[in-house]
Each structure stands twice: as structure tokens, then as C-alpha cells.
Design an enzyme around this catalytic site. Structure first.
Site, short mmCIF file in Angstrom:
data_model
loop_
_atom_site.label_atom_id
_atom_site.label_comp_id
_atom_site.label_asym_id
_atom_site.label_seq_id
_atom_site.Cartn_x
_atom_site.Cartn_y
_atom_site.Cartn_z
N TRP A 32 -37.32 -9.36 -23.79
CA TRP A 32 -36.91 -7.97 -24.00
C TRP A 32 -37.56 -7.07 -22.95
O TRP A 32 -36.89 -6.34 -22.21
CB TRP A 32 -37.31 -7.56 -25.41
CG TRP A 32 -37.02 -6.13 -25.79
CD1 TRP A 32 -36.42 -5.15 -25.05
CD2 TRP A 32 -37.34 -5.51 -27.05
NE1 TRP A 32 -36.35 -3.98 -25.76
CE2 TRP A 32 -36.90 -4.17 -27.00
CE3 TRP A 32 -37.96 -5.97 -28.22
CZ2 TRP A 32 -37.08 -3.29 -28.07
CZ3 TRP A 32 -38.11 -5.09 -29.28
CH2 TRP A 32 -37.68 -3.76 -29.20
N ASP A 79 -35.69 -16.55 -25.23
CA ASP A 79 -34.78 -15.67 -25.96
C ASP A 79 -34.53 -14.41 -25.15
O ASP A 79 -35.48 -13.74 -24.73
CB ASP A 79 -35.36 -15.30 -27.32
CG ASP A 79 -34.41 -14.41 -28.11
OD1 ASP A 79 -33.47 -14.94 -28.74
OD2 ASP A 79 -34.58 -13.17 -28.08
N TYR A 94 -30.66 -6.28 -22.85
CA TYR A 94 -32.00 -6.08 -22.31
C TYR A 94 -31.92 -5.75 -20.82
O TYR A 94 -31.55 -6.59 -20.00
CB TYR A 94 -32.87 -7.33 -22.49
CG TYR A 94 -33.16 -7.71 -23.92
CD1 TYR A 94 -32.99 -6.82 -24.98
CD2 TYR A 94 -33.61 -8.99 -24.22
CE1 TYR A 94 -33.26 -7.19 -26.29
CE2 TYR A 94 -33.89 -9.37 -25.53
CZ TYR A 94 -33.71 -8.48 -26.56
OH TYR A 94 -33.98 -8.84 -27.85
N TYR A 100 -38.87 -12.06 -34.49
CA TYR A 100 -39.16 -11.29 -33.29
C TYR A 100 -40.22 -10.22 -33.57
O TYR A 100 -40.45 -9.85 -34.71
CB TYR A 100 -37.91 -10.68 -32.66
CG TYR A 100 -37.25 -9.50 -33.35
CD1 TYR A 100 -37.70 -8.21 -33.15
CD2 TYR A 100 -36.11 -9.67 -34.16
CE1 TYR A 100 -37.07 -7.11 -33.73
CE2 TYR A 100 -35.47 -8.59 -34.74
CZ TYR A 100 -35.95 -7.31 -34.53
OH TYR A 100 -35.31 -6.23 -35.11
N GLY A 160 -43.30 -12.12 -26.25
CA GLY A 160 -43.03 -11.66 -24.89
C GLY A 160 -44.30 -11.59 -24.06
O GLY A 160 -45.41 -11.49 -24.59
N ALA A 161 -44.11 -11.65 -22.75
CA ALA A 161 -45.23 -11.49 -21.81
C ALA A 161 -44.66 -10.94 -20.51
O ALA A 161 -43.67 -11.46 -19.99
CB ALA A 161 -45.93 -12.82 -21.55
N GLN A 217 -50.85 -13.09 -19.35
CA GLN A 217 -50.73 -12.80 -20.77
C GLN A 217 -50.21 -13.99 -21.57
O GLN A 217 -50.27 -13.99 -22.80
CB GLN A 217 -49.77 -11.61 -20.98
CG GLN A 217 -50.24 -10.31 -20.36
CD GLN A 217 -49.16 -9.23 -20.42
OE1 GLN A 217 -47.97 -9.51 -20.56
NE2 GLN A 217 -49.58 -7.98 -20.30
#
Length: 340
Positions: free
Chosen positions: A38, A73, A78, A225, A303-304, A309
């Protein structure tokens, strides 16, 4: 799994092996943590996270794959298509095992990046073709309706269209996102649902009441999510950092990032930090591990935006929280006695 950050990252030539779990009625066996894309869509749309360096996005995806993550994903909306393009670029330069690619349809955008829901047959078919082109694949591994619509007829039309795409071989498996139980029952009467993607975290635990038990009973896979509440539970988000968020970062105006909720959320982060210190990991790792402990959850999307991260969030796959950990976390979160 230890965290190796910054210049100390070791670049593996092939992905390591992680445990996997079958996703619903599919033949997809996914790792407990998947890479969420995202934020890497960048600026230019309604729910952007601000500017993003594409090279760092690609490096982050590669790092996740090196650590054994086997699914990504994304969604058409996005970055108004940009996230799918970056995922494609990352896979084109990746020499290891190919991960599964999951994407979504049903959110369209205008010239200003404002979104609207559209589950009409023509719209979904066009979205699918656009996603296939951007991702540069012959078939999408999991195609999901991003958000439901209130119009029952349009909802049925959208799900029927996604099922048609599956029969035609353009998508392998089909799922939904943000659906409630009634909407899933409606869809199930048309075609089997492989998976549901709901929001689920210590900040938003509501799925435990009806949605997760329903999915477990119906054998619908669940990939949650925002397990770190869009970065709020990572331990890196402070009042000062929130105040400095750019105007095009949607989180700046989200209620969870502002008072009166912010103080309670930051107190929760400090408890996650204390638990994380016992396990040698960050608050965000603990937040993800908390979602994975639920019997109905197949995997969590993390997410990263930078490769450094990634190690810490992927480590959640190996964290075994104790009963005392749960008591401490859920007491501060106001969830004492919650579902296990």
C-alpha cells in the site's frame, strides 16, 4: 529470527524457507507474513502515505523475499497503479523463487486521485486487464474485491464477474476484502470465497466478534491487513513524527493518530515495547504476532518502505507469545479476556 539492519544487511542469493499454511480452499500455501505494498504506491491519490523512493521499495521487496516471504499483496488503486508497477519491477529483477502476487479491484479513481467504488462487470473486467498488464503476468494468483458496495445487485454482479475471470483462467483464486458476514454469505451463494482480507489489530480488534469465527467455520482463509495499525504500533511513531507527517499522508488526519485516541495508542506501544524487549524484537513485531495467534488467521500483511524495516516485521512469524504477554498487552489495550 534476528534483526539485521542498515549496512549490515546480508544479501542472500536464494530465499530461506519459512513455514506455510494453506489459504482457504486454494492450493496456495502462504507464509505467516506477506509483503504489503500500500505505502509504496507513493503520492498522488486519496490514501497516499506521502512520497516514496521506488528503489527503496524494490530493495524492501527483495529483502522480504530473501527472508522467505512468499506472497505480495497489492491493489490497482495503490498509487493509482504505481504499486503494481513497482511490484512487477521488483519481480523482474528477482532471481529467486517467484512469490504469489495478490491484487484487488473495485476501487476506481479520478484525475485528482479521489476514489469511488465500482463493482460493475465492465469496470472489473477493465481493471483485471490493466492489472495483468502492469504486473506483467498471465494470471493473478489471488484477485480480491477491495471494498463492498451497498447495492446488493451490484455486489452480486461484481462477485459473479470475478468468478467468471477465474473460470477464464485470468485469475487463479478469488477473495474479498472488508466484507461483513452478510456480504460473504451473499457471495458464497454465487461462488466459493477463497479468502477474506479484514482490518485487524490491537487498535481495531472488531473482526474477532463475528467475522473471524465465520471464516473459520466456512473454511475461508484470512489475511489481515494493518496489523501494526498503519505504522502506529511500530514503536517508531511519536507525537513529533506525526506532527511532521506531510499533508499528502492520509494518516496525519486519521483519528487513531490524533487525540483523544493517540495517548491511549502510544501507551499501548510502550507495553508492546516492554514485551518486545523480552523477545528481542520491536513493538511492531509483537503487534503482528498478536494477530497471528488467532486460530482463524492464515497470514498478516506487513508493509515496509525501506529494506531495513523488513527483518523486524518478518520476525513476527517466529515469535511465540506467552500467556503473560497476552495478559499484559490486552489489559493495556482494553481487551482483557479477548478471543484466543
Amino acid at each position: 529470527m534476528s534483526c539485521v539492519c542498515g549496512d549490515g544487511i546480508m544479501k542472500a542469493k536464494t530465499a530461506v524457507q519459512m513455514k506455510t499454511k494453506r489459504l482457504g480452499n486454494s492450493d496456495l500455501f502462504i507464509t505467516p507474513v506477506g509483503y504489503g505494498s500500500w505505502a509504496i504506491g507513493g503520492s498522488g491519490w486519496q490514501f497516499a502515505w506521502g512520497k516514496q523512493d521506488d528503489s527503496e521499495s524494490i530493495a524492501a521487496i527483495h529483502r522480504a523475499l530473501e527472508l522467505g516471504v512468499n506472497w505480495i499483496d497489492t491493489a490497482a488503486v495503490y498509487g493509482v497503479g504505481h504499486s503494481e508497477e513497482i511490484v512487477s519491477q521488483a519481480l523482474a529483477s528477482w532471481s529467486g523463487p517467484r512469490p504469489y502476487v495478490f491484487t484487488k479491484c473495485g476501487l476506481r479513481w479520478d484525475a485528482k486521485g479521489q476514489t469511488r467504488r465500482d463493482l460493475t462487470r465492465a469496470s472489473i473486467r477493465q481493471e483485471c486487464e490493466d492489472s495483468l498488464r502492469r504486473l506483467r503476468v498471465e494470471a493473478i494468483d489471488l484477485y480480491q474485491i477491495h471494498w463492498p458496495v451497498e447495492d446488493t445487485n451490484e455486489l452480486e454482479e461484481g462477485w459473479s464477474t470475478v468468478a467468471e475471470l477465474q473460470r477464464e483462467g485470468k485469475v487463479r483464486w478469488i477473495g474479498v476484502s472488508n466484507f461483513n458476514v452478510e456480504q460473504m454469505e451473499l457471495a458464497q451463494a454465487i461462488a466459493p470465497i477463497t479468502s477474506l482480507q479484514p482490518p485487524y489489530s490491537l487498535v481495531r480488534p472488531g473482526a474477532e466478534q463475528e467475522i473471524l469465527p465465520f471464516c473459520d467455520k466456512a473454511e475461508i482463509g484470512v489475511i489481515v491487513y494493518s496489523p501494526m495499525a498503519s505504522g502506529l504500533l511500530t514503536g517508531a511513531m511519536t507525537r513529533e513524527r506525526i506532527a511532521r507527517l506531510p499533508a499528502d499522508d492520509w494518516r496525519k488526519f486519521n483519528p487513531e493518530f490524533n487525540e483523544p485516541k493517540l495517548s491511549a495508542n502510544l501507551a499501548l506501544v510502550e507495553q508492546l515495547r516492554a514485551v518486545g524487549e523480552r523477545h528481542g524484537c520491536s513493538p511492531g513485531t509483537i503487534a503482528i504476532a498478536w494477530t497471528l495467534r488467532h486460530f482463524a488467521v492464515t497470514g498478516a500483511i506487513a508493509g515496509a518502505r525501506k529494506p531495513e524495516q523488513v527483518d523486524d516485521v518478518v520476525a513476527a512469524a517466529d515469535i511465540q507469545l506467552t500467556d503473560w504477554d497476552f495478559i499484559e498487552i490486552e489489559t493495556v489495550a482494553g481487551l482483557a479476556g479477548g478471543v484466543e
